[in-house]
Design an enzyme around this catalytic site. Structure first.
Site, PDB file in Angstrom:
ATOM      1  N   THR A  21      44.794 104.530 -22.240  1.00  0.00           N
ATOM      2  CA  THR A  21      43.984 104.723 -21.029  1.00  0.00           C
ATOM      3  C   THR A  21      42.573 104.198 -21.221  1.00  0.00           C
ATOM      4  O   THR A  21      41.892 103.871 -20.255  1.00  0.00           O
ATOM      5  CB  THR A  21      43.887 106.219 -20.676  1.00  0.00           C
ATOM      6  N   ASP A  22      42.107 104.106 -22.473  1.00  0.00           N
ATOM      7  CA  ASP A  22      40.669 103.845 -22.676  1.00  0.00           C
ATOM      8  C   ASP A  22      40.228 102.482 -22.159  1.00  0.00           C
ATOM      9  O   ASP A  22      39.230 102.374 -21.463  1.00  0.00           O
ATOM     10  CB  ASP A  22      40.236 104.108 -24.136  1.00  0.00           C
ATOM     11  N   SER A  53      35.727  97.664 -52.495  1.00  0.00           N
ATOM     12  CA  SER A  53      36.536  98.598 -51.724  1.00  0.00           C
ATOM     13  C   SER A  53      37.807  98.955 -52.481  1.00  0.00           C
ATOM     14  O   SER A  53      38.483  98.084 -53.007  1.00  0.00           O
ATOM     15  CB  SER A  53      36.888  97.940 -50.385  1.00  0.00           C
ATOM     16  N   ALA A 107      48.195 105.208 -40.626  1.00  0.00           N
ATOM     17  CA  ALA A 107      48.789 106.503 -40.285  1.00  0.00           C
ATOM     18  C   ALA A 107      48.311 107.019 -38.928  1.00  0.00           C
ATOM     19  O   ALA A 107      48.447 108.199 -38.624  1.00  0.00           O
ATOM     20  CB  ALA A 107      48.485 107.522 -41.378  1.00  0.00           C
ATOM     21  N   SER A 110      43.032 105.770 -37.298  1.00  0.00           N
ATOM     22  CA  SER A 110      41.978 104.772 -37.112  1.00  0.00           C
ATOM     23  C   SER A 110      41.009 104.638 -38.280  1.00  0.00           C
ATOM     24  O   SER A 110      39.804 104.902 -38.152  1.00  0.00           O
ATOM     25  CB  SER A 110      41.211 105.012 -35.812  1.00  0.00           C
ATOM     26  N   SER A 111      41.534 104.196 -39.387  1.00  0.00           N
ATOM     27  CA  SER A 111      40.653 103.914 -40.518  1.00  0.00           C
ATOM     28  C   SER A 111      39.732 102.737 -40.185  1.00  0.00           C
ATOM     29  O   SER A 111      38.622 102.653 -40.710  1.00  0.00           O
ATOM     30  CB  SER A 111      41.475 103.613 -41.777  1.00  0.00           C
ATOM     31  N   SER A 112      40.169 101.861 -39.270  1.00  0.00           N
ATOM     32  CA  SER A 112      39.308 100.716 -38.948  1.00  0.00           C
ATOM     33  C   SER A 112      38.032 101.166 -38.238  1.00  0.00           C
ATOM     34  O   SER A 112      36.932 100.735 -38.577  1.00  0.00           O
ATOM     35  CB  SER A 112      40.071  99.686 -38.113  1.00  0.00           C
ATOM     36  N   GLU A 151      35.016  95.046 -33.024  1.00  0.00           N
ATOM     37  CA  GLU A 151      36.479  94.947 -33.135  1.00  0.00           C
ATOM     38  C   GLU A 151      37.037  93.996 -32.070  1.00  0.00           C
ATOM     39  O   GLU A 151      37.927  93.197 -32.339  1.00  0.00           O
ATOM     40  CB  GLU A 151      37.116  96.337 -33.033  1.00  0.00           C
ATOM     41  N   ASP A 163      38.398 105.253 -30.359  1.00  0.00           N
ATOM     42  CA  ASP A 163      38.317 105.522 -31.798  1.00  0.00           C
ATOM     43  C   ASP A 163      36.873 105.680 -32.254  1.00  0.00           C
ATOM     44  O   ASP A 163      36.537 106.596 -33.010  1.00  0.00           O
ATOM     45  CB  ASP A 163      38.967 104.379 -32.602  1.00  0.00           C
TER      46      ASP A 163
END
Ligand code: GLA
Length: 373
Positions: A21-22, A53, A107, A110-112, A151, A163
């Protein structure tokens, strides 16, 4: 190395309800989770950025010529945010940074976005840009928008703002409701009786970013068809269910179903917000099941494994609601579970799923947590 060591942390997020929806200017509700990305860094005297990293390795690049990296895609989230800061006129210099994460990647948490938000806050702290009070909600939302732009424009995923805003605006024991057009954010208390269990299917994401972008263009196509038929709207946010149904004939069948998902999902998010505000967690759970059905049948971003997880959860004691969370096409489900039933629920869900699917799932019990700092 120069300067003192500075640290920034940004949590991952869990989408409670509001699937795709966003970027349709709609509504969504999420929590920031108690797992995230930490970056520690210190300034250098030249214009070079050195990243280390776990588990990805190292990357070194110059701020004088920020380009997309082909062989280190993880670095592009970082680079994209630095480019946004440069565009905003922030006086950036080189620095060294070490990234670590407690967020399982892929998983559905939203690690990004956590990496983007932590990058921005780290740079802000090292170079002390005069953006204003970092605790001001309006500033935090606009910084989240810069991360989203990184992004969209640099990484090339047409994600919405869910996110990044959730990571910035999370609050312990609260859900974050976002109006993605006005960027109004409400933090709504969660009942202490329940917690969230995330369960990853153990199957790989299937072509996530290309399928995600395809869904994005199908939604834009729906808006175009409405406008061509003299229904003036900016986004699917502006349309109600009746209008889409009445005009079914103007859409390709597939685009009609995508639009139906988005407009009904917006209604479910608003109902879920009211349910939470009234302490009605049973209603919230029911809306989560309905959301999954709509993603599965109309938006078609579920998988057989996600569907299996939801169906198994539905039959287990203490589970109030379950649905796929995030982009879909793989990833994880979110389950709303009575706190005192959560451990047994996790064990049973994983055992039954493992037997049925032959896949090795992973599950986490998560708490709504504070935003990035
Ligand atoms: C991903 C995107 C978000 C949102 C969800 C689906 O997590 O990054 O912007 O679109 O998918 O709701």
């Amino acid at each position: 190395m120069r300067g003192i060591m500075i640290s920034a942390f940004a949590p991952g997020r869990l989408e409670l309800i509001g699937n795709h929806t966003d970027y349709n200017d709609g509504y969504v509700m999420a929590i920031a989770v108690n797992l995230g990305v930490t970056i520690q860094g210190q300034a250098r005297e030249d214009n070079t950025v050195v990243l280390r990293s776990q588990p990805f390795g190292e990357d070194t690049f110059s701020l004088d010529e920020l380009k997309k990296s082909g062989d280190k895609p993880w670095s592009n989230y970082f680079r994209g945010v630095l480019e946004q800061l440069q565009k905003a006129g922030a006086p950036l210099k080189g620095f060294e940074a070490e990234i670590s994460s407690t967020l399982p990647s892929g998983a559905g948490m939203s690690s990004s976005a956590a990496l983007e938000v932590a990058t921005l806050l780290l740079a802000q702290k090292i170079f002390d840009f005069e953006f204003g009070d970092i605790h001001d909600p309006a500033l935090r939302v606009s910084l989240a928008a810069m991360c989203r732009a990184a992004e969209n424009d640099f990484v090339g995923v047409k994600c919405g703002i869910l996110d990044q805003v959730s990571s910035m605006m999370g609050r312990k024991d609260h859900a974050v409701f976002i109006d993605c057009r006005t960027l109004e954010v409400q933090q709504i208390p969660l009942s202490g009786e329940v917690c969230f269990v995330v369960c990853h299917t153990g199957a790989k994401h299937m072509l996530l970013s290309s399928k995600y972008n395809q869904r994005h263009s199908e939604c834009m196509e729906a808006v175009k068809m409405l406008n061509m038929n003299k229904i003036e709207v900016q986004a699917l946010r502006d349309v109600d269910v009746e209008t889409v149904k009445r005009n079914a004939g103007i859409f390709m069948e597939r685009v009609f179903r995508r639009a139906m998902h988005v407009v009904t999902e917006n209604g479910r998010v608003l109902a879920a917000r009211d349910a939470l505000a009234n302490g009605d967690i049973l209603a919230l759970g029911k809306l989560m099941y309905e959301s999954h059905e709509s993603s599965r049948d109309a938006f078609e971003n579920s998988t057989e494994y996600l569907d299996q997880l939801v169906e198994i959860a539905r039959g287990l004691p203490g589970c109030l609601g379950a649905r796929l969370t995030g982009g879909g096409f793989g990833g994880a489900t979110i389950n709303l579970v009575y706190r005192d039933a959560a451990d047994q629920f996790m064990t049973d869900l994983m055992r039954i799923y493992r037997e049925k699917s032959g896949k090795e799932p992973q599950a986490w019990k998560l708490e709504a947590s504070d935003g990035a700092e």
